[in-house]
Design a protein around this motif. Structure first.
Motif, mmCIF file in Angstrom:
data_model
loop_
_atom_site.group_PDB
_atom_site.id
_atom_site.type_symbol
_atom_site.label_atom_id
_atom_site.label_comp_id
_atom_site.label_asym_id
_atom_site.label_seq_id
_atom_site.Cartn_x
_atom_site.Cartn_y
_atom_site.Cartn_z
ATOM 1 N N ASP A 104 0.836 -1.195 0.000
ATOM 2 C CA ASP A 104 0.000 0.000 0.000
ATOM 3 C C ASP A 104 0.876 1.251 0.000
ATOM 4 N N LEU A 105 0.245 2.403 -0.179
ATOM 5 C CA LEU A 105 1.005 3.645 -0.315
ATOM 6 C C LEU A 105 1.809 3.992 0.940
ATOM 7 N N PRO A 106 1.256 3.866 2.152
ATOM 8 C CA PRO A 106 2.078 4.152 3.340
ATOM 9 C C PRO A 106 3.330 3.275 3.420
ATOM 10 N N THR A 107 3.202 2.000 3.037
ATOM 11 C CA THR A 107 4.369 1.107 3.072
ATOM 12 C C THR A 107 5.382 1.502 2.011
ATOM 13 N N LEU A 108 4.907 1.890 0.835
ATOM 14 C CA LEU A 108 5.820 2.343 -0.215
ATOM 15 C C LEU A 108 6.631 3.542 0.268
ATOM 16 N N ILE A 109 5.979 4.454 0.958
ATOM 17 C CA ILE A 109 6.676 5.631 1.487
ATOM 18 C C ILE A 109 7.709 5.219 2.536
ATOM 19 N N GLU A 110 7.359 4.243 3.369
ATOM 20 C CA GLU A 110 8.297 3.761 4.394
ATOM 21 C C GLU A 110 9.549 3.146 3.778
ATOM 22 N N ARG A 111 9.427 2.581 2.572
ATOM 23 C CA ARG A 111 10.560 1.907 1.931
ATOM 24 C C ARG A 111 11.483 2.876 1.186
ATOM 25 N N LEU A 112 11.138 4.151 1.155
ATOM 26 C CA LEU A 112 12.022 5.137 0.530
ATOM 27 C C LEU A 112 13.298 5.293 1.350
ATOM 28 N N THR A 113 14.415 5.468 0.672
ATOM 29 C CA THR A 113 15.649 5.793 1.374
ATOM 30 C C THR A 113 15.613 7.274 1.749
ATOM 31 N N PRO A 114 16.479 7.726 2.668
ATOM 32 C CA PRO A 114 16.418 9.126 3.119
ATOM 33 C C PRO A 114 16.522 10.152 1.996
ATOM 34 N N GLU A 115 17.252 9.813 0.937
ATOM 35 C CA GLU A 115 17.441 10.784 -0.143
ATOM 36 C C GLU A 115 16.353 10.702 -1.213
ATOM 37 N N GLN A 116 15.409 9.780 -1.069
ATOM 38 C CA GLN A 116 14.390 9.586 -2.094
ATOM 39 C C GLN A 116 13.064 10.236 -1.720
ATOM 40 N N THR A 117 12.282 10.561 -2.760
ATOM 41 C CA THR A 117 10.884 10.936 -2.612
ATOM 42 C C THR A 117 10.080 10.075 -3.580
ATOM 43 N N LEU A 118 8.761 10.091 -3.441
ATOM 44 C CA LEU A 118 7.933 9.355 -4.393
ATOM 45 C C LEU A 118 8.178 9.849 -5.812
ATOM 46 N N ALA A 119 8.283 11.173 -5.957
ATOM 47 C CA ALA A 119 8.517 11.738 -7.286
ATOM 48 C C ALA A 119 9.865 11.302 -7.846
ATOM 49 N N SER A 120 10.886 11.255 -7.009
ATOM 50 C CA SER A 120 12.225 10.929 -7.513
ATOM 51 C C SER A 120 12.315 9.484 -7.987
ATOM 52 N N ILE A 121 11.632 8.549 -7.301
ATOM 53 C CA ILE A 121 11.726 7.156 -7.760
ATOM 54 C C ILE A 121 10.902 6.948 -9.027
ATOM 55 N N LEU A 122 9.810 7.711 -9.188
ATOM 56 C CA LEU A 122 9.068 7.648 -10.446
ATOM 57 C C LEU A 122 9.884 8.274 -11.573
ATOM 58 N N ASP A 123 10.587 9.364 -11.274
ATOM 59 C CA ASP A 123 11.462 9.985 -12.273
ATOM 60 C C ASP A 123 12.565 9.021 -12.702
ATOM 61 N N ASP A 124 13.168 8.337 -11.734
ATOM 62 C CA ASP A 124 14.239 7.385 -12.050
ATOM 63 C C ASP A 124 13.719 6.256 -12.934
ATOM 64 N N LEU A 125 12.531 5.749 -12.601
ATOM 65 C CA LEU A 125 11.933 4.701 -13.423
ATOM 66 C C LEU A 125 11.671 5.217 -14.831
ATOM 67 N N GLY A 126 11.156 6.439 -14.914
ATOM 68 C CA GLY A 126 10.857 7.016 -16.216
ATOM 69 C C GLY A 126 12.080 7.220 -17.078
ATOM 70 N N GLN A 127 13.193 7.583 -16.468
ATOM 71 C CA GLN A 127 14.404 7.854 -17.232
ATOM 72 C C GLN A 127 15.015 6.588 -17.818
ATOM 73 N N GLU A 128 14.780 5.445 -17.191
ATOM 74 C CA GLU A 128 15.389 4.210 -17.701
ATOM 75 C C GLU A 128 14.506 3.503 -18.720
ATOM 76 N N LYS A 129 13.270 3.972 -18.899
ATOM 77 C CA LYS A 129 12.364 3.351 -19.863
ATOM 78 C C LYS A 129 12.317 4.196 -21.133
ATOM 79 N N PRO A 130 12.492 3.594 -22.298
ATOM 80 C CA PRO A 130 12.526 4.369 -23.546
ATOM 81 C C PRO A 130 11.163 4.925 -23.928
ATOM 82 N N ASP A 131 11.161 6.133 -24.483
ATOM 83 C CA ASP A 131 9.965 6.748 -25.079
ATOM 84 C C ASP A 131 8.829 6.962 -24.088
ATOM 85 N N LEU A 132 9.132 7.094 -22.818
ATOM 86 C CA LEU A 132 8.081 7.213 -21.811
ATOM 87 C C LEU A 132 7.663 8.670 -21.643
ATOM 88 N N ALA A 133 6.356 8.924 -21.764
ATOM 89 C CA ALA A 133 5.818 10.273 -21.605
ATOM 90 C C ALA A 133 5.304 10.514 -20.195
#
Length: 467
Positions: free
Chosen positions: A306-335
């Motif tokens: 669930d979303l609260p658990t996903l937030i708990e699994r973030l490292t100190p330097e991460q945010t929800l937006a940053s991990i989505l950005d990282d995923l987006g950057q490694e996938k080709p042609d992603l809008a």
């Protein structure tokens, strides 16, 4: 006498042909080596999520076509599919390459180097051309998602959106085309487990199955048990049937227990970080474009917490937006990339969450804006005739209450990250209904302005509001 004789004959066939029956997966390994050496063979490939249905159905089609099975993921992502790893290990279908992050040696991966001349698509029905350097011919399509009307020339083509699992289609072909004494027993065990998992143990309340799933599962049990059920072939009988010992994953005695055991294996994610959770079950699809505007793709990650658990699994330097950005950057042609979380049981009523992030606004349709996108998505199902026919005719949209109530979305900025849009979702809504709806809304006709995408999407303000 007839049933006893059949049981004896089939049982003896399985014993005396066990070498041939149990070595089908060695054929996968041998043909993979030939393909990597330059030989032309049919490649059976599942969808980009690389889930257990995609993997096992691809293995089944590769067996039928004397081809190679491919998982449309990187080799280092295979071990994240905990249910697939556990099921295939139990069945003895694969060997693991510890020098390559524990991936299954029998499978081909997107980071392998190979040439494809012909492919068989399982668990999806539109070829992802980016997986292949050349343009392979689509030989077969077997799928249970919404039919996109592609590859109508394929020699084998069966798309049934009402099905719970693609493995039902593949298993049906195996049972029809392979003589009893040559049936690949361990493959049928893997398929039974996959069908049980995808249909949630044929739970009538969840309604994730069709009559074909029921009948095929009965036939698999008949083949594995060497006898036919004398209690009927309905879903109630199926849920009560005792499964044979060779299919008793973690001691399961019924298909209901089998689904529960595999579900537990799938949810064994306590050791995974937030960024890994996004990559466990990820699908990507192209935004519809009828005028060759080169729109990008949409990505949807199915998150098994669930979303609260996903937030708990973030490292100190991460945010929800940053991990989505990282995923987006490694996938080709992603809008644009979305994440759909599991049910948050602390909410009353229990709800899932959906959140999204723009990756590249230049790959979105002209005139795109967050306001128009969210308004169009929210109105689906809430307004009369707002669902297009190809969605409204899909039985899942009825079963999940979308026809009557819509998706019941209310987007806002998430308090944990004010640059991130999110909404709660009814617990019954799945990616099988959400992804086609997102693709429908993101097509160019939704946005009536003619401004380019890059100028219609601006930076976020300090308070999380659009400037």
């Amino acid at each position: 006498m007839h049933h006893h004789r059949r049981r004896f004959v089939v049982a003896m066939s399985l014993i005396f042909n066990s070498g041939r029956t149990m070595s089908w997966h060695h054929g996968l390994l041998e043909r993979k080596a030939r393909l990597l050496s330059g030989e032309s063979l049919v490649i059976a490939v599942g969808n980009s999520a690389g889930d257990v249905d995609s993997i096992v159905s691809a293995m089944g089609m590769a067996y039928l076509l004397n081809g190679v099975a491919m998982a449309a993921i990187r080799a280092d992502e295979f071990a994240l599919r905990r249910d697939a790893v556990a099921l295939l290990e139990f069945c003895g279908c694969v060997t693991f390459d510890q020098d390559r992050d524990g991936c299954a040696k029998e499978l081909l991966y997107i980071d392998d180097t190979f040439q494809a001349t012909a492919v068989a698509l399982t668990d999806h029905n539109r070829l992802d051309q980016r997986l292949f350097k050349n343009s392979p011919k689509v030989h077969a399509v077997l799928d249970h998602h919404m039919d996109e009307g592609q590859h109508l020339e394929a020699k084998i083509r069966h798309v049934d959106p009402a099905l719970g699992s693609t493995c039902s289609l593949v298993a049906q072909r195996i049972l029809e085309e392979v003589v009893p004494d040559e049936l690949p027993t361990s493959l049928l065990v893997a398929m039974l487990g996959t069908i049980a998992l995808d249909t949630r143990g044929f739970d009538p309340k969840q309604n994730k199955f069709s009559q074909r799933d029921i009948l095929v599962s009965h036939k698999i049990l008949d083949a594995l048990s060497c006898e036919q059920s004398e209690q009927g072939s309905d879903v109630k009988t199926l849920r009560k049937r005792t499964i044979p010992t060779l299919a008793a994953f973690r001691g399961a005695s019924t298909i209901v227990e089998l689904a529960q055991a595999l579900g537990d294996a799938r949810r064994d994610v306590g050791h995974l970080k937030a960024s890994q959770l996004l990559r466990m079950d990820y699908k990507q699809a192209k935004i519809p474009d009828t005028h060759n505007n080169n729109f990008g793709d949409i990505g949807v990650a199915g998150v098994l917490v669930d979303l609260p658990t996903l937030i708990e699994r973030l490292t100190p330097e991460q945010t929800l937006a940053s991990i989505l950005d990282d995923l987006g950057q490694e996938k080709p042609d992603l809008a644009i990339v979305f994440a759909m979380t599991s049910v948050d049981k602390s909410k009353k009523p229990k709800k899932k969450s959906i959140l999204y992030r723009i990756v590249d606004p230049n790959l979105l349709p002209p005139g795109f804006s967050i306001e128009k996108f969210e308004a169009a998505l929210t109105s689906l199902g809430e307004e009369t005739n707002s669902l297009p026919p190809h969605l409204a005719e899909n039985p899942l949209y009825h079963a999940q209450g979308i026809i009557e109530h819509g998706f019941r979305l209310q987007f806002s900025y998430h308090p944990h990250d004010i640059t991130l849009r999110f909404s709660y979702l009814p617990k019954v809504v799945t990616r099988k209904t959400m992804l086609p709806a997102l693709l429908h809304v993101l097509q160019a006709s939704t946005f009536t302005t003619t401004a380019p995408a890059s100028s219609s999407f601006s930076d976020y303000g300090e308070e999380g509001e659009l400037r």
